[in-house]
Design a protein around this motif. Structure first.
Motif, PDB file in Angstrom:
ATOM      1  N   GLU A 133       0.841  -1.209   0.000  1.00 37.50           N
ATOM      2  CA  GLU A 133       0.000   0.000   0.000  1.00 37.50           C
ATOM      3  C   GLU A 133       0.870   1.251   0.000  1.00 37.50           C
ATOM      4  O   GLU A 133       0.597   2.210  -0.720  1.00 37.50           O
ATOM      5  CB  GLU A 133      -0.942  -0.018   1.206  1.00 37.50           C
ATOM      6  N   ARG A 137       1.201   4.085  -2.867  1.00 37.33           N
ATOM      7  CA  ARG A 137       1.071   5.533  -2.615  1.00 37.33           C
ATOM      8  C   ARG A 137       2.268   6.277  -3.195  1.00 37.33           C
ATOM      9  O   ARG A 137       2.110   7.317  -3.845  1.00 37.33           O
ATOM     10  CB  ARG A 137       0.950   5.800  -1.116  1.00 37.33           C
ATOM     11  N   LYS A 173      -7.198  12.877  -4.570  1.00 38.77           N
ATOM     12  CA  LYS A 173      -6.141  12.015  -4.060  1.00 38.77           C
ATOM     13  C   LYS A 173      -6.743  10.901  -3.198  1.00 38.77           C
ATOM     14  O   LYS A 173      -6.356   9.745  -3.316  1.00 38.77           O
ATOM     15  CB  LYS A 173      -5.143  12.845  -3.251  1.00 38.77           C
ATOM     16  N   ASP A 174      -7.709  11.260  -2.333  1.00 37.42           N
ATOM     17  CA  ASP A 174      -8.374  10.255  -1.490  1.00 37.42           C
ATOM     18  C   ASP A 174      -9.088   9.214  -2.338  1.00 37.42           C
ATOM     19  O   ASP A 174      -9.066   8.019  -2.015  1.00 37.42           O
ATOM     20  CB  ASP A 174      -9.362  10.926  -0.528  1.00 37.42           C
ATOM     21  N   GLU A 175      -9.729   9.666  -3.424  1.00 41.50           N
ATOM     22  CA  GLU A 175     -10.421   8.725  -4.311  1.00 41.50           C
ATOM     23  C   GLU A 175      -9.425   7.774  -4.978  1.00 41.50           C
ATOM     24  O   GLU A 175      -9.677   6.576  -5.098  1.00 41.50           O
ATOM     25  CB  GLU A 175     -11.220   9.488  -5.380  1.00 41.50           C
ATOM     26  N   LYS A 176      -8.289   8.311  -5.414  1.00 45.39           N
ATOM     27  CA  LYS A 176      -7.268   7.476  -6.044  1.00 45.39           C
ATOM     28  C   LYS A 176      -6.707   6.469  -5.041  1.00 45.39           C
ATOM     29  O   LYS A 176      -6.495   5.303  -5.372  1.00 45.39           O
ATOM     30  CB  LYS A 176      -6.141   8.341  -6.616  1.00 45.39           C
ATOM     31  N   ILE A 177      -6.475   6.915  -3.819  1.00 45.55           N
ATOM     32  CA  ILE A 177      -5.963   6.016  -2.785  1.00 45.55           C
ATOM     33  C   ILE A 177      -6.979   4.925  -2.486  1.00 45.55           C
ATOM     34  O   ILE A 177      -6.621   3.750  -2.352  1.00 45.55           O
ATOM     35  CB  ILE A 177      -5.582   6.800  -1.506  1.00 45.55           C
ATOM     36  N   ALA A 178      -8.254   5.299  -2.422  1.00 48.42           N
ATOM     37  CA  ALA A 178      -9.309   4.302  -2.173  1.00 48.42           C
ATOM     38  C   ALA A 178      -9.349   3.269  -3.302  1.00 48.42           C
ATOM     39  O   ALA A 178      -9.493   2.068  -3.053  1.00 48.42           O
ATOM     40  CB  ALA A 178     -10.664   4.988  -2.014  1.00 48.42           C
ATOM     41  N   ALA A 179      -9.200   3.732  -4.542  1.00 48.81           N
ATOM     42  CA  ALA A 179      -9.199   2.809  -5.678  1.00 48.81           C
ATOM     43  C   ALA A 179      -7.994   1.869  -5.604  1.00 48.81           C
ATOM     44  O   ALA A 179      -8.112   0.668  -5.840  1.00 48.81           O
ATOM     45  CB  ALA A 179      -9.193   3.591  -6.995  1.00 48.81           C
ATOM     46  N   GLN A 181      -6.411   1.031  -2.868  1.00 48.28           N
ATOM     47  CA  GLN A 181      -6.619   0.124  -1.738  1.00 48.28           C
ATOM     48  C   GLN A 181      -7.545  -1.022  -2.135  1.00 48.28           C
ATOM     49  O   GLN A 181      -7.339  -2.163  -1.722  1.00 48.28           O
ATOM     50  CB  GLN A 181      -7.169   0.880  -0.534  1.00 48.28           C
ATOM     51  N   ALA A 182      -8.561  -0.715  -2.943  1.00 45.90           N
ATOM     52  CA  ALA A 182      -9.467  -1.765  -3.411  1.00 45.90           C
ATOM     53  C   ALA A 182      -8.706  -2.763  -4.295  1.00 45.90           C
ATOM     54  O   ALA A 182      -8.896  -3.978  -4.177  1.00 45.90           O
ATOM     55  CB  ALA A 182     -10.638  -1.156  -4.180  1.00 45.90           C
ATOM     56  N   GLN A 183      -7.840  -2.249  -5.162  1.00 46.19           N
ATOM     57  CA  GLN A 183      -7.042  -3.124  -6.012  1.00 46.19           C
ATOM     58  C   GLN A 183      -6.096  -3.976  -5.177  1.00 46.19           C
ATOM     59  O   GLN A 183      -5.919  -5.163  -5.426  1.00 46.19           O
ATOM     60  CB  GLN A 183      -6.244  -2.307  -7.029  1.00 46.19           C
TER      61      GLN A 183
END
Length: 196
Positions: A133, A137, A173-179, A181-183
Motif C-alpha cells: 500500500e 502511494r 487524491k483520497d479517491e485514487k488512494i481508495a481505488a 486500496q481496493a485493487q
C-alpha cells in the motif's frame, strides 16, 4: 602496450565480438549473459561495446539478459505488463515511461528489505500488504509528479492540477488512494488464495 587501469566508479568495459562472444576487459576473460547478470546483482557497472565499431550495445545486451531470464527461468514480467508496455511505443506518453519505470523500480529497491522480511513470514502473508500500500502511494505520487512535469514541459505552463483548490486535489487524491486500496485488497485475496 599496457592496458589502461579502470578508475574507481568507472564501468567495466565488455567487448562483444562478431561471433557474439563477450569479453570482460578487466578480467581478460570471456563471459556469458549469466556472468553479466551476476555482475549486475553484485552491483557492478559495465558497458558493452562492439569490438570492431565501438558502438554502445549495452541496452541490447541488457535486453538480451531479460529475454533469456524470461525464456529460461520463472517469468517475472506479466503478459499484461508486456502488452501495456508495447502499446506505449509511439504513444504520446512514451517519453514519460522510462522516468516513471525507473522511479517505480527505485521505490521497489528502497523497500526490498521490508518486502523480503514480510514475504519471508509464510505464517502471515498479510504482513506485506501495508508495504505494498505504501509503495502504491509512492508510485501514485511519482506518477502524478511525472505527469505534472511532463504536462508543464509540453504545454509550457503549469499542470492543470496545480490550479485546482487544495480541497479538490485532496478529494481526488483520497479517491485514487481508495481505488488503489481496493485493487490491493483484491490482490491480497488472490495471494491468500494462493498461499492456502
Amino acid at each position: 602496450m599496457a592496458r589502461k587501469k579502470r578508475e574507481p566508479g568507472e564501468p567495466i568495459v565488455i567487448k562483444k565480438y562478431a561471433n557474439r562472444r563477450l569479453y570482460n576487459t578487466e578480467t581478460s576473460s570471456y563471459v556469458t549473459l549469466d556472468h553479466l547478470a551476476d555482475m549486475i546483482k553484485c552491483g557492478e557497472e559495465f558497458i558493452v561495446h562492439d569490438a570492431k565499431s565501438g558502438e554502445d550495445l549495452t541496452r541490447t545486451v541488457l535486453t538480451q539478459i531479460i529475454f533469456e531470464k524470461e525464456t529460461n527461468e520463472k517469468n517475472m514480467l506479466p503478459l499484461s505488463f508486456l502488452r501495456q508496455l508495447i502499446s506505449l511505443y509511439g504513444d504520446g506518453l512514451q517519453a514519460m515511461v522510462p522516468t516513471y519505470l525507473q522511479s517505480a523500480m527505485e521505490v521497489l529497491t528502497r523497500n526490498q528489505d521490508q518486502i523480503r522480511q514480510a514475504c519471508g513470514d509464510a505464517a502471515n502473508a498479510s504482513n506485506f500488504m501495508p508495504i505494498f500500500e505504501e509503495i502504491a502511494r509512492q508510485n501514485m505520487a511519482l506518477f502524478e509528479e511525472s505527469m505534472r512535469v511532463f504536462t508543464s514541459r509540453t504545454t509550457g505552463k503549469a499542470a492543470p492540477t496545480a490550479a485546482k483548490p487544495a480541497a479538490t486535489r485532496s478529494v481526488e487524491k483520497d479517491e485514487k488512494i481508495a481505488a488503489l486500496q481496493a485493487q490491493l485488497a483484491a490482490l491480497k485475496e488472490k495471494v491468500d488464495a494462493l498461499s492456502n
